[in-house]
Design a protein around this motif. Sequence first.
Motif, mmCIF file in Angstrom:
data_model
loop_
_atom_site.group_PDB
_atom_site.id
_atom_site.type_symbol
_atom_site.label_atom_id
_atom_site.label_comp_id
_atom_site.label_asym_id
_atom_site.label_seq_id
_atom_site.Cartn_x
_atom_site.Cartn_y
_atom_site.Cartn_z
ATOM 1 N N ASN A 1 10.774 3.325 -7.881
ATOM 2 C CA ASN A 1 10.452 4.430 -6.976
ATOM 3 C C ASN A 1 9.297 4.116 -6.036
ATOM 4 O O ASN A 1 9.112 4.815 -5.036
ATOM 5 C CB ASN A 1 10.143 5.690 -7.783
ATOM 6 N N LEU A 2 8.517 3.082 -6.326
ATOM 7 C CA LEU A 2 7.405 2.696 -5.455
ATOM 8 C C LEU A 2 7.838 1.749 -4.340
ATOM 9 O O LEU A 2 7.042 1.398 -3.488
ATOM 10 C CB LEU A 2 6.290 2.034 -6.276
ATOM 11 N N ARG A 3 9.099 1.331 -4.353
ATOM 12 C CA ARG A 3 9.580 0.444 -3.296
ATOM 13 C C ARG A 3 9.656 1.172 -1.964
ATOM 14 O O ARG A 3 9.828 2.381 -1.922
ATOM 15 C CB ARG A 3 10.987 -0.058 -3.634
ATOM 16 N N GLY A 4 9.572 0.415 -0.878
ATOM 17 C CA GLY A 4 9.745 0.996 0.443
ATOM 18 C C GLY A 4 8.509 1.739 0.922
ATOM 19 O O GLY A 4 7.398 1.496 0.463
ATOM 20 N N THR A 5 8.724 2.647 1.856
ATOM 21 C CA THR A 5 7.623 3.410 2.429
ATOM 22 C C THR A 5 7.853 4.900 2.211
ATOM 23 O O THR A 5 8.984 5.340 2.042
ATOM 24 C CB THR A 5 7.484 3.139 3.938
ATOM 25 N N THR A 6 6.773 5.650 2.225
ATOM 26 C CA THR A 6 6.857 7.107 2.085
ATOM 27 C C THR A 6 6.042 7.753 3.192
ATOM 28 O O THR A 6 5.162 7.124 3.781
ATOM 29 C CB THR A 6 6.307 7.578 0.725
#
Length: 71
Positions: free
Chosen positions: A47-52
Amino acid sequence: MSKGKSKIKTHKGTKKRFRLSAKGKAMHRPSGTSHLAQGLSKKRRRNLRGTTAVDTCMEPTIHAALNGYSN
């Protein structure tokens, strides 16, 4: 000294950490992804992958620091 108007400089630290989406939202990489991630659960790492998106209360500050600049 020059008497002309001075330009607002882009904050370089903000430029390295944030980018603006097509709709103008400030996006960032979540913390806790650099190292020592083996202590986290696989679900948390996934869930911490990518950008938010950044919280909306911080967006005006980031926009001002970026001064219209986005990668």
